[in-house]
Scaffold this motif. Structure first.
Motif, PDB file in Angstrom:
ATOM      1  N   VAL A  18       0.877  -1.173   0.000  1.00  0.00           N
ATOM      2  CA  VAL A  18       0.000   0.000   0.000  1.00  0.00           C
ATOM      3  C   VAL A  18       0.909   1.215   0.000  1.00  0.00           C
ATOM      4  CG1 VAL A  18      -1.635   1.339   1.383  1.00  0.00           C
ATOM      5  CG2 VAL A  18      -1.891  -1.146   1.220  1.00  0.00           C
ATOM      6  N   SER A  19       0.716   2.122  -0.958  1.00  0.00           N
ATOM      7  CA  SER A  19       1.575   3.302  -1.044  1.00  0.00           C
ATOM      8  C   SER A  19       0.887   4.578  -0.574  1.00  0.00           C
ATOM      9  CB  SER A  19       2.099   3.478  -2.472  1.00  0.00           C
ATOM     10  OG  SER A  19       1.027   3.532  -3.390  1.00  0.00           O
ATOM     11  N   ASN A  20      -0.434   4.582  -0.530  1.00  0.00           N
ATOM     12  CA  ASN A  20      -1.151   5.784  -0.102  1.00  0.00           C
ATOM     13  C   ASN A  20      -2.554   5.408   0.347  1.00  0.00           C
ATOM     14  OD1 ASN A  20      -1.636   8.558   0.315  1.00  0.00           O
ATOM     15  ND2 ASN A  20      -2.437   8.823  -1.747  1.00  0.00           N
ATOM     16  N   ILE A  21      -2.967   6.013   1.443  1.00  0.00           N
ATOM     17  CA  ILE A  21      -4.339   5.862   1.917  1.00  0.00           C
ATOM     18  C   ILE A  21      -4.910   7.270   2.051  1.00  0.00           C
ATOM     19  CG2 ILE A  21      -5.836   5.066   3.780  1.00  0.00           C
ATOM     20  CD1 ILE A  21      -3.667   3.001   4.496  1.00  0.00           C
ATOM     21  N   VAL A  22      -6.055   7.486   1.444  1.00  0.00           N
ATOM     22  CA  VAL A  22      -6.721   8.787   1.528  1.00  0.00           C
ATOM     23  C   VAL A  22      -7.897   8.649   2.485  1.00  0.00           C
ATOM     24  CG1 VAL A  22      -7.912  10.604   0.239  1.00  0.00           C
ATOM     25  CG2 VAL A  22      -6.065   9.303  -0.859  1.00  0.00           C
ATOM     26  N   VAL A  23      -7.933   9.525   3.485  1.00  0.00           N
ATOM     27  CA  VAL A  23      -9.037   9.515   4.439  1.00  0.00           C
ATOM     28  C   VAL A  23      -9.682  10.893   4.487  1.00  0.00           C
ATOM     29  CG1 VAL A  23      -8.005   7.713   5.900  1.00  0.00           C
ATOM     30  CG2 VAL A  23      -7.647  10.107   6.460  1.00  0.00           C
ATOM     31  N   THR A  24     -10.948  10.896   4.845  1.00  0.00           N
ATOM     32  CA  THR A  24     -11.660  12.156   5.057  1.00  0.00           C
ATOM     33  C   THR A  24     -12.234  12.141   6.469  1.00  0.00           C
ATOM     34  OG1 THR A  24     -13.758  11.315   4.200  1.00  0.00           O
ATOM     35  CG2 THR A  24     -12.291  12.410   2.620  1.00  0.00           C
ATOM     36  N   ALA A  25     -12.531  13.326   6.938  1.00  0.00           N
ATOM     37  CA  ALA A  25     -13.162  13.496   8.248  1.00  0.00           C
ATOM     38  C   ALA A  25     -13.887  14.835   8.229  1.00  0.00           C
ATOM     39  CB  ALA A  25     -12.125  13.462   9.365  1.00  0.00           C
ATOM     40  N   SER A  26     -14.658  15.074   9.265  1.00  0.00           N
ATOM     41  CA  SER A  26     -15.341  16.356   9.391  1.00  0.00           C
ATOM     42  C   SER A  26     -15.069  16.928  10.769  1.00  0.00           C
ATOM     43  CB  SER A  26     -16.839  16.187   9.194  1.00  0.00           C
ATOM     44  OG  SER A  26     -17.484  17.440   9.352  1.00  0.00           O
ATOM     45  N   LEU A  27     -14.759  18.215  10.786  1.00  0.00           N
ATOM     46  CA  LEU A  27     -14.553  18.909  12.060  1.00  0.00           C
ATOM     47  C   LEU A  27     -15.876  19.404  12.636  1.00  0.00           C
ATOM     48  CD1 LEU A  27     -11.384  20.915  11.024  1.00  0.00           C
ATOM     49  CD2 LEU A  27     -11.493  18.871  12.452  1.00  0.00           C
ATOM     50  N   ASP A  28     -16.944  19.268  11.869  1.00  0.00           N
ATOM     51  CA  ASP A  28     -18.296  19.633  12.279  1.00  0.00           C
ATOM     52  C   ASP A  28     -18.463  21.113  12.609  1.00  0.00           C
ATOM     53  OD1 ASP A  28     -19.275  17.014  11.908  1.00  0.00           O
ATOM     54  OD2 ASP A  28     -18.548  16.431  13.901  1.00  0.00           O
ATOM     55  N   VAL A  29     -17.598  21.955  12.049  1.00  0.00           N
ATOM     56  CA  VAL A  29     -17.748  23.413  12.179  1.00  0.00           C
ATOM     57  C   VAL A  29     -17.273  24.057  10.875  1.00  0.00           C
ATOM     58  CG1 VAL A  29     -17.415  23.503  14.692  1.00  0.00           C
ATOM     59  CG2 VAL A  29     -15.454  23.724  13.192  1.00  0.00           C
ATOM     60  N   LYS A  30     -17.816  25.225  10.590  1.00  0.00           N
ATOM     61  CA  LYS A  30     -17.319  26.014   9.456  1.00  0.00           C
ATOM     62  C   LYS A  30     -15.994  26.628   9.874  1.00  0.00           C
ATOM     63  CE  LYS A  30     -21.200  26.186   6.780  1.00  0.00           C
ATOM     64  NZ  LYS A  30     -21.200  25.243   5.714  1.00  0.00           N
ATOM     65  N   ILE A  31     -15.085  26.783   8.923  1.00  0.00           N
ATOM     66  CA  ILE A  31     -13.742  27.256   9.250  1.00  0.00           C
ATOM     67  C   ILE A  31     -13.367  28.444   8.369  1.00  0.00           C
ATOM     68  CG2 ILE A  31     -11.292  26.612   9.212  1.00  0.00           C
ATOM     69  CD1 ILE A  31     -12.175  23.773   9.800  1.00  0.00           C
ATOM     70  N   SER A  32     -12.789  29.466   8.987  1.00  0.00           N
ATOM     71  CA  SER A  32     -12.216  30.576   8.238  1.00  0.00           C
ATOM     72  C   SER A  32     -10.828  30.126   7.787  1.00  0.00           C
ATOM     73  CB  SER A  32     -12.098  31.830   9.108  1.00  0.00           C
ATOM     74  OG  SER A  32     -11.247  32.764   8.461  1.00  0.00           O
TER      75      SER A  32
END
Length: 185
Positions: free
Chosen positions: A103-117
């Motif tokens: 495995v050379s790369n794993i892409v993950v996503t997540a949410s901070l559950d807030v809008k960000i500037s």
């Protein structure tokens, strides 16, 4: 944060330690039921593009004897695809070794559950580790100074991490990143 992480793509490779005749490979693949599609157009691409059943996983084969696998959503699924590809290739190449795979790369996503500037976040993280050009790309790009991790942060609070190949390291990297930022900014 770990329960919030979602693996969206696992990329890796297999090495067959021998040069591949791509034209012959494409012709043979076209007759195999395990392969749902095959394309080889040497004037456009220097590799054979294929999809393996049952989930149409994309596998690209190169003359060098390597193939790359992309589009699976877990390390376990990657290992399963490696097994399926090796079964087909063992029939064709008649090798008696276990091909190296990684495995050379794993892409993950997540949410901070807030809008960000993103402007404020760029200043907070330090401009030496950040690229943020909203007219070019809608996310802040953070490059971790202590690893190959690249973290994209969107104003919606969605984040994406790429550049690492170990889930434990990814989890620690994402936790360290979220601890580093002040979400009230």
């Amino acid at each position: 944060m770990d329960s919030n992480l979602e693996v969206v793509n696992v990329v890796g490779w297999i090495s067959y330690r021998q040069e591949l005749d791509l034209s012959a490979l494409a012709d043979t693949f076209a007759t195999r039921s395990e392969i749902t599609s095959v394309t080889y157009e040497p004037a456009e691409n220097h590799w054979v593009q294929s999809n393996f059943a049952p989930d149409d996983t994309y596998v690209a084969f190169y003359r060098s004897g390597r193939c790359s696998i992309t589009g699976v959503d877990s390390v376990e699924q990657f290992k399963d695809v490696v097994g399926r590809v090796n079964t087909v290739m063992r029939d064709l190449l008649e090798f008696d070794f276990t091909p190296e795979s990684k495995v050379s790369n794993i892409v993950v996503t997540a949410s901070l559950d807030v809008k960000i500037s993103l402007e404020a976040l760029a200043l907070q993280l330090g401009l030496e580790n950040v690229e943020y050009e909203p007219e070019q790309f809608p996310a802040l790009i953070y490059r971790a100074s202590d690893s190959n991790a690249v973290i994209l942060v969107f104003s919606s609070g969605k984040i994406l991490c790429t550049g690492l190949n170990d889930l434990d390291v990814i989890e620690k990297t994402m936790e360290a990143f979220t601890e580093k930022i002040d979400l009230d900014t």
